[in-house]
Design a protein around this motif. Structure first.
Motif, PDB file in Angstrom:
ATOM      1  N   ALA A 182       0.830  -1.208   0.000  1.00 11.59           N
ATOM      2  CA  ALA A 182       0.000   0.000   0.000  1.00 11.59           C
ATOM      3  C   ALA A 182       0.864   1.259   0.000  1.00 11.59           C
ATOM      4  O   ALA A 182       0.550   2.262  -0.656  1.00 11.59           O
ATOM      5  N   HIS A 183       1.984   1.205   0.748  1.00  8.79           N
ATOM      6  CA  HIS A 183       2.906   2.350   0.784  1.00  8.79           C
ATOM      7  C   HIS A 183       3.548   2.551  -0.589  1.00  8.79           C
ATOM      8  O   HIS A 183       3.634   3.692  -1.077  1.00  8.79           O
ATOM      9  N   GLN A 204       2.390   1.654  -3.507  1.00 12.02           N
ATOM     10  CA  GLN A 204       1.380   2.133  -4.445  1.00 12.02           C
ATOM     11  C   GLN A 204       1.103   3.624  -4.248  1.00 12.02           C
ATOM     12  O   GLN A 204       0.988   4.375  -5.219  1.00 12.02           O
ATOM     13  N   LYS A 205       1.026   4.029  -3.010  1.00 15.78           N
ATOM     14  CA  LYS A 205       0.784   5.436  -2.702  1.00 15.78           C
ATOM     15  C   LYS A 205       1.929   6.308  -3.212  1.00 15.78           C
ATOM     16  O   LYS A 205       1.711   7.373  -3.793  1.00 15.78           O
ATOM     17  N   CYS A 206       3.140   5.832  -3.019  1.00 17.39           N
ATOM     18  CA  CYS A 206       4.306   6.602  -3.455  1.00 17.39           C
ATOM     19  C   CYS A 206       4.434   6.615  -4.975  1.00 17.39           C
ATOM     20  O   CYS A 206       4.893   7.603  -5.561  1.00 17.39           O
ATOM     21  N   ALA A 245       1.949   6.714  -7.028  1.00 13.64           N
ATOM     22  CA  ALA A 245       0.989   7.729  -7.477  1.00 13.64           C
ATOM     23  C   ALA A 245       1.556   9.131  -7.273  1.00 13.64           C
ATOM     24  O   ALA A 245       1.420  10.005  -8.140  1.00 13.64           O
ATOM     25  N   LYS A 246       2.204   9.346  -6.144  1.00 14.87           N
ATOM     26  CA  LYS A 246       2.818  10.651  -5.876  1.00 14.87           C
ATOM     27  C   LYS A 246       3.957  10.935  -6.854  1.00 14.87           C
ATOM     28  O   LYS A 246       4.128  12.066  -7.322  1.00 14.87           O
TER      29      LYS A 246
END
Length: 207
Positions: free
Chosen positions: A149-150, A152-154, A156-157
């Motif tokens: 999840a981390h 994937q979030k990064c 996107a950023k």
């Protein structure tokens, strides 16, 4: 950089210089590593490399000072280094703006020329910081100890940061083109940071 290529490829070369400075710093990843600027003094390339090196070191100062276990004495000493770094950064931005003012000193603005919201060098300052954000967000994406999840979030950023870098690079090149053609004109205000001046900081001059 030659004057002929300044407008068309300034940010392309600037981004390459920023990446070189960031990668050179991370060979040791130590805030005490002395700088070895590969570019000749009194050139815009030298200033851009130095600018990003200062930004990179300060990025890591900011990481270190947020350690919840840092000793108060060490934190205070580091805060002093951050203050000094901020002043160096500001001085260098003004130096880069002086380069642009000299470069376009013979341009006569058109009668309807407009003023930009910021000087070219302050936009370049943001471009340098963006290069740092991209480098460190890519580090997060490559982490082996982080949850999916981390990552994937990064990711996107990181995509947003890269898009922002493209957009800002284009905007800077367009601004320089407008200044060259007289559609916009430069007006630079010095930052005049009062807290660093013993004559304007009441904590200092009241001593």
């Amino acid at each position: 950089m030659r004057n002929k290529t300044i407008i068309m490829s300034f940010t392309k070369e600037a981004n390459q210089i920023f990446n070189r400075a960031i990668n050179d710093y991370h060979l040791t990843d130590d805030v005490n590593t002395p700088i070895h600027n590969p570019y000749a003094k009194n050139t815009i390339e030298h200033s851009l490399y130095l600018k990003c090196w200062i930004d990179t070191v300060q990025w890591h100062y900011e990481d270190i000072i947020r350690d919840p276990h840092i000793a108060p004495v060490e934190a205070l000493a580091l805060k002093r280094r951050i203050d000094s770094s901020n002043q160096e950064r500001t001085d260098l931005v003004e130096e880069i703006d002086a380069y642009f003012r000299t470069l376009y000193s013979d341009v006569v603005p058109q009668p309807d020329a407009r003023l930009n919201t910021e000087s070219p060098a302050w936009a370049v300052d943001r471009l340098s910081i963006l290069a740092l954000k991209i480098y460190h967000m890519e580090e997060q994406v490559k982490r082996k100890d982080a949850e999916p999840a981390h990552i994937q979030k990064c990711q996107a950023k990181l995509a947003v940061l890269k898009e922002q870098q493209v957009d800002l690079s284009l905007a800077i090149d367009q601004l320089l083109e407008d200044i060259k053609e007289g559609r916009k004109y430069m007006k630079v205000y010095l930052q005049m940071k009062m807290y660093n001046d013993p004559s304007t900081n009441p904590i200092l001059y009241k001593k």
